[in-house]
Design an enzyme around this catalytic site. Structure first.
Site, mmCIF file in Angstrom:
data_model
loop_
_atom_site.group_PDB
_atom_site.id
_atom_site.type_symbol
_atom_site.label_atom_id
_atom_site.label_comp_id
_atom_site.label_asym_id
_atom_site.label_seq_id
_atom_site.Cartn_x
_atom_site.Cartn_y
_atom_site.Cartn_z
ATOM 1 N N ARG A 111 0.826 -1.224 0.000
ATOM 2 C CA ARG A 111 0.000 0.000 0.000
ATOM 3 C C ARG A 111 0.852 1.263 0.000
ATOM 4 N NH1 ARG A 111 -1.708 2.701 4.028
ATOM 5 N NH2 ARG A 111 -1.517 0.991 5.510
ATOM 6 N N TYR A 134 -15.019 10.664 -19.286
ATOM 7 C CA TYR A 134 -15.372 9.281 -18.960
ATOM 8 C C TYR A 134 -16.557 9.263 -17.977
ATOM 9 C CZ TYR A 134 -14.905 4.578 -17.118
ATOM 10 O OH TYR A 134 -15.149 3.296 -16.718
ATOM 11 N N ASP A 165 -6.824 13.089 -18.606
ATOM 12 C CA ASP A 165 -7.029 11.647 -18.728
ATOM 13 C C ASP A 165 -6.564 11.274 -20.133
ATOM 14 O OD1 ASP A 165 -8.043 9.088 -19.206
ATOM 15 O OD2 ASP A 165 -9.789 9.399 -17.918
ATOM 16 N N LYS A 218 -7.020 -0.271 -20.049
ATOM 17 C CA LYS A 218 -7.266 -0.142 -21.485
ATOM 18 C C LYS A 218 -6.013 -0.485 -22.291
ATOM 19 C CE LYS A 218 -11.106 0.980 -19.684
ATOM 20 N NZ LYS A 218 -11.515 2.316 -19.368
#
Ligand SMILES: *Cc1c(COP(=O)(O)O)cnc(C)c1O
Length: 390
Positions: free
Chosen positions: A49, A103, A175, A200
């Site tokens: 993390r 998006y 983005d 993607k």
């Protein structure tokens, strides 16, 4: 490998950041799955993390090099990257300008979450630099853009928006998912923070969910501080898989660019198609700007069939192209944004953005173009035959 600038993109994809297998001299990075590392007598306190396991750090070097950034972090999803980046640079009392047609998930994040953090926001009414300028308020801290956008492939002048942000002392954030680092490098155009859904083109095989934020070291230190609190890190196994995927990213994306260009030209001349949205077509309103800021026009396009051809029936007749969610895999897929990516948006807001119910978003894979065209032609022929017999 030290200097990123001098290495070609395929070399970066193949080698940058790779871990050496000192023990067995294997050809690929070894995978370290430990969640526990020695704390004593070491410089770095490693923990998944904390985004600093050996495989995470190795991949982040590759990602930073790909986006010509000083540093990058890998997240458990594109939305973990989007939300962590936005929350890092926004706080109660701040305002953010978001581009229209972003998006669907990012739109939903803004409208459903910002208010509780005391963050106000405005959406642009268009895609020009002036449209961003118009929305700027005294407390605006971030300009957020996405180009080419989802699902209509609108093009925003990246350098123009980045310069506007600089002039006003505002952070610019993009983005860059649809373009991928193969087709567009926003940091070279002056943008501060670059975000990707690595689900993607970086993953590229429809089997990885991940996200990326890349920026200067100073900005990334701040993103890291937020990131360790929100805990959106990615498992080392998936990190390792993603490193493997990115090795062939350039080859895949260039094949997808080529397929999309040929498909856009085919659809454009087809009498069964009303509109084609692809920045590579000279008829696209953003074509000239796209030519200046992109190295390739990407593997995504959208189109509308003639009103006489039922879109849902068309989807059902496809044999090769999969009517399915998501995008950017090596297999070609189509979807209806109204029913999927933009289903959470009201019909009114969709109409405002020009997203018609008949719109089809097409993600080109790497199959032979002729086979894809043949599939579309047989599907249209079947739908037409049905309406004749009905
Ligand atoms: C998919 C996508 C996202 C969100 O990514 P996830 O990996 O699904 O969380 C963000 N932006 C764009 C442009 C996308 O296509």
């Amino acid at each position: 490998m030290k200097s990123n600038k001098t290495k070609g993109i395929n070399t970066v994809c193949t080698h940058e950041g790779e871990l050496e297998d000192k023990q067995f001299k294997g050809a690929v990075s070894p995978l370290y799955m430990s969640t526990s590392y020695q704390f004593d007598d070491v410089d770095v306190k490693r923990y998944p993390r904390y985004y600093n396991t050996p495989n995470q750090e190795a991949l982040c070097k590759k990602l930073a090099a790909l986006e010509h950034a000083e540093a990058a972090l890998i997240f458990g999803s594109g939305m973990a990257a989007v939300s962590t980046a936005l929350i890092t640079f926004l706080q109660a009392g701040d305002h953010v300008v978001l581009q229209q047609t972003i998006y669907g998930g990012t739109y939903h994040f803004a409208v459903s979450q910002f208010e509780r953090f005391g963050i106000s926001y405005s959406f642009t009414t268009g895609w020009e630099v002036e449209d961003f300028e118009k929305e700027i308020q005294p407390n605006t801290k971030v300009l957020y853009l996405e180009t080419p956008s989802n699902p209509l492939l609108t093009i925003t002048d990246v350098k123009g928006v980045a310069n506007l942000a600089k002039k006003k002392g505002i952070l610019s954030m993009i983005d860059n998912t649809f373009a991928s680092p193969v087709n567009q490098n926003p940091i070279d155009l002056g943008v501060d923070v670059v975000i990707h859904s690595a689900t993607k083109y970086m993953g590229g095989h429809s089997d990885i969910c991940a996200g990326v934020v890349a920026a200067s070291q100073e900005h990334m230190d701040k993103v890291w501080q937020t990131g360790i609190c929100f805990g959106g890190s990615l498992s080392d196994y998936t990190v390792w898989l993603l490193e493997r995927s990115i090795k062939t990213m350039v080859l895949r994306v260039r094949a997808q660019n080529e397929n999309a260009m040929k498909m856009a030209e085919y659809l454009y001349q087809s009498e069964d198609v009303d509109n084609v949205y692809y920045p590579g077509l000279p008829s696209h309103p953003g074509h000239d700007v796209a030519k200046k800021q992109m190295k390739g026009f990407g593997g995504m396009l959208s189109f509308e069939l003639n009103a006489s051809i039922d879109t849902s029936l068309f989807f059902k007749q496809l044999e090769l192209i999969k009517p399915s969610m998501s995008l950017a895999g090596i297999e070609s897929t189509m979807l209806s944004p109204t029913k999927t990516s933009h289903a959470l948006m009201s019909a009114e807001d969709r109409a405002k953005q020009g997203i018609k119910d008949s719109l089809i978003r097409f993600s080109l894979g790497i199959e032979e173009t002729e086979d894809l065209i043949a599939d579309i032609e047989q599907a249209i022929a079947k739908v037409k035959a049905m309406s004749v017999t009905a």
